[in-house]
Design an enzyme around this catalytic site. Structure first.
Site, mmCIF file in Angstrom:
data_model
loop_
_atom_site.group_PDB
_atom_site.id
_atom_site.type_symbol
_atom_site.label_atom_id
_atom_site.label_comp_id
_atom_site.label_asym_id
_atom_site.label_seq_id
_atom_site.Cartn_x
_atom_site.Cartn_y
_atom_site.Cartn_z
ATOM 1 N N LYS A 111 36.694 87.986 57.995
ATOM 2 C CA LYS A 111 37.650 86.870 58.051
ATOM 3 C C LYS A 111 38.131 86.602 56.636
ATOM 4 C CE LYS A 111 39.348 84.112 61.235
ATOM 5 N NZ LYS A 111 39.564 84.419 62.657
HETATM 6 P P1 NAD Z 1 48.334 78.014 66.178
HETATM 7 O O1 NAD Z 1 48.464 77.599 64.749
HETATM 8 O O2 NAD Z 1 49.340 78.900 66.798
HETATM 9 O O3 NAD Z 1 48.236 76.701 67.121
HETATM 10 C C1 NAD Z 1 47.350 75.651 66.886
HETATM 11 C C2 NAD Z 1 47.720 74.516 67.853
HETATM 12 O O4 NAD Z 1 46.756 73.477 67.727
HETATM 13 C C3 NAD Z 1 49.073 73.863 67.572
HETATM 14 O O5 NAD Z 1 49.670 73.504 68.796
HETATM 15 C C4 NAD Z 1 48.698 72.604 66.784
HETATM 16 O O6 NAD Z 1 49.667 71.579 66.927
HETATM 17 C C5 NAD Z 1 47.418 72.233 67.472
HETATM 18 N N1 NAD Z 1 46.511 71.420 66.669
HETATM 19 C C6 NAD Z 1 46.228 71.535 65.352
HETATM 20 N N2 NAD Z 1 45.344 70.596 64.989
HETATM 21 C C7 NAD Z 1 45.066 69.880 66.113
HETATM 22 C C8 NAD Z 1 44.217 68.797 66.395
HETATM 23 N N3 NAD Z 1 43.485 68.229 65.447
HETATM 24 N N4 NAD Z 1 44.176 68.329 67.668
HETATM 25 C C9 NAD Z 1 44.919 68.901 68.632
HETATM 26 N N5 NAD Z 1 45.747 69.938 68.431
HETATM 27 C C10 NAD Z 1 45.816 70.409 67.186
HETATM 28 O O7 NAD Z 1 46.853 78.649 66.271
HETATM 29 P P2 NAD Z 1 46.321 79.631 67.390
HETATM 30 O O8 NAD Z 1 46.539 81.020 66.933
HETATM 31 O O9 NAD Z 1 46.783 79.195 68.730
HETATM 32 O O10 NAD Z 1 44.743 79.394 67.247
HETATM 33 C C11 NAD Z 1 44.105 78.283 67.849
HETATM 34 C C12 NAD Z 1 42.604 78.535 67.819
HETATM 35 O O11 NAD Z 1 42.314 79.740 68.522
HETATM 36 C C13 NAD Z 1 41.959 78.703 66.428
HETATM 37 O O12 NAD Z 1 40.639 78.234 66.503
HETATM 38 C C14 NAD Z 1 41.941 80.226 66.253
HETATM 39 O O13 NAD Z 1 40.963 80.644 65.326
HETATM 40 C C15 NAD Z 1 41.586 80.640 67.661
HETATM 41 N N6 NAD Z 1 41.939 82.009 68.026
HETATM 42 C C16 NAD Z 1 43.218 82.458 67.952
HETATM 43 C C17 NAD Z 1 43.517 83.760 68.345
HETATM 44 C C18 NAD Z 1 44.928 84.285 68.347
HETATM 45 O O14 NAD Z 1 45.124 85.416 68.825
HETATM 46 N N7 NAD Z 1 45.919 83.548 67.871
HETATM 47 C C19 NAD Z 1 42.499 84.615 68.782
HETATM 48 C C20 NAD Z 1 41.197 84.121 68.859
HETATM 49 C C21 NAD Z 1 40.930 82.809 68.487
#
Ligand code: NAD
Length: 423
Positions: A111
């Site tokens: 990471k």
């Molecule tokens: P992103 O930045 O696309 O979206 C994050 C979302 O969460 C946004 O809608 C934002 O407004 C919202 N958010 C942020 N802070 C918040 C809070 N305090 N309360 C409520 N909503 C809040 O990110 P993502 O890629 O969707 O990732 C989200 C999570 O999933 C992270 O933990 C990331 O590590 C994990 N993840 C992502 C992927 C991927 O393929 N993108 C894969 C595995 C895990």
């Protein structure tokens, strides 16, 4: 085994360690192996001098942690966020090792992160941070070494800059150095939807086990970014009723269910705040939505949302962790006592890294697959991962989360025993 000092519920490194320790004990992992798998392989800190648009020079701090290269090159996202810490990057790197092992893909975990606030930076500044970060790490990343991907605050464009910078350093175009790239630059079909699609696939599997029907299943999703919005869209299309949605601006709950394509248009095309969706229902805080009546709750935003303070209020039958670390280790017992069926993060959100793996394979083959082929292979990995975790849980009498860790640790430990220790 060493006991962790001064437990802090909100330190995700400690949360990750607590689960690792519990699973390692159940597996009777020998002390040496335990220590080998507990610590990262390598931690790199970089100090990035970057010229801002106003002409001033600033220095940003970045990290890259390689947790394990036992089963293959290490793999994991790059996070641009003001709250990045080395502990957080360490925890996320270890989770990547376990996640790749749960779905049985030939990668270890890594990471990276840069402490910065992308919302306060111009695109040109973000590009300069990305290129300097990549240049500093150019000898440590690569298709055979460490393959980054997007995470919070980074996206397809960021990955295109990483790929270009790395390619300039190695003097040839190397698409397989990162995944999550734009489609016309070696990206994979289905990658954008992959994590949300993986959530749908494991929820379907859980429903089949629990004798539930999609049409009678209300789903609450916190986070409307890549993971949350895609999970909402695909589950809506599949017949689930999406009754709660939230992003950083707040939440809406509507027992009648949302028209998710209209919400996508509202948030992404019209660029309006999610809680202002016309006729949307009851407004709540982004955290409160997790405790509304539903059958499935999917935290898909940030860490530490379900804690010892609020876990007793979760009403769902199924907790599917789209985000990494949304439930603290200290809250696990409360969730267990309530009989909630947990699909832990290292399984539930593994769809993203699975299709990243497919992207890496396609880049190296120079041959690209149909979307239906990608999705079919994703289904194989997610369903096998789910079935194996449930089998481990039943065989060892543990909850699904500890079962997922046991399965993962076992797979890495077996590979390590075959390899042996060099020098
Ligand atoms: P992103 O930045 O696309 O979206 C994050 C979302 O969460 C946004 O809608 C934002 O407004 C919202 N958010 C942020 N802070 C918040 C809070 N305090 N309360 C409520 N909503 C809040 O990110 P993502 O890629 O969707 O990732 C989200 C999570 O999933 C992270 O933990 C990331 O590590 C994990 N993840 C992502 C992927 C991927 O393929 N993108 C894969 C595995 C895990």
């Amino acid at each position: 085994m060493t006991a962790s000092a001064a437990p802090n519920e909100f330190n995700i490194y400690e949360s990750a360690e607590a689960r690792f320790e519990s699973a390692a004990k159940r597996l009777n992992l020998e002390e040496g192996l335990y220590r080998y798998l507990k610590y990262p392989n390598k931690e790199i800190a970089v100090y990035l001098p970057v010229r801002l648009d106003n002409g001033k020079l600033d220095v940003f701090i970045g990290y890259r942690v390689h947790h394990s290269i036992v089963r293959g090159p290490c793999k994991g996202g790059i996070r641009f966020d003001k709250n990045v810490t080395l502990d957080e990057v360490r925890a996320l790197a270890a989770w990547m090792t376990w996640k790749c092992a749960v779905v049985n893909i030939p990668f270890g975990g890594a990471k990276g992160g840069v402490i910065c606030d992308p919302s306060k930076l111009s695109q040109a500044e973000i590009e300069r941070i990305t290129r300097r970060y990549t240049a500093e790490l150019s000898e440590w990343i690569g298709p055979e070494q460490d393959v980054p991907a997007p995470d919070l605050g980074t996206n397809e464009q960021t990955m295109a800059w990483v790929m270009d910078t790395y390619s300039m350093h190695v003097r040839h175009t190397e698409t397989a150095v990162v995944t999550g790239k734009p489609l016309d630059l070696g990206g994979s079909r289905g990658r954008r939807e992959a994590t949300g699609r993986g959530c749908l696939m494991v929820c379907d599997r859980a429903l089949a086990r629990l004798g539930m029907k999609r049409e009678q299943t209300r789903v609450v999703i916190q986070g409307f970014g890549n993971v949350g919005s895609m999970a909402a869209m695909l589950m809506h299309q599949a017949g689930y009723k999406i009754t709660g949605l939230a992003d950083v601006n707040g939440a809406l709950y509507n027992d009648k269910g949302f028209d998710v394509p209209k919400m996508m248009d509202w948030v992404y095309t019209q660029k309006k705040p999610l809680p202002e969706f016309p006729g949307g229902g009851t407004k709540l805080s982004a955290q409160e939505v997790l405790f509304q009546p539903c059958e499935i709750v999917i935290p898909a935003a940030v860490e530490n949302q379900i804690t010892t303070q609020n876990a007793h209020r979760v009403q769902a039958k199924i907790l599917c962790e789209g985000a990494n670390g949304p439930t603290t280790a200290a809250a696990d017992d409360i969730i267990d006592q309530k009989g909630i069926f947990v699909i832990p993060d290292i399984l539930a959100n593994a769809g993203g890294v699975s299709v990243s793996y497919f992207e890496w394979v396609q880049d190296r083959q120079g041959f690209f697959w149909r979307e239906s082929e990608v999705n079919e292979r994703l289904r194989d990995l997610m369903e096998n991962g789910f079935d194996e975790v449930v089998r481990y849980a039943e065989t060892h009498g543990v909850n699904n989360r500890i079962a997922a860790y046991m399965l993962a640790i076992d797979r890495v430990a077996v590979a390590l025993k075959h390899r042996g220790i060099y020098a």
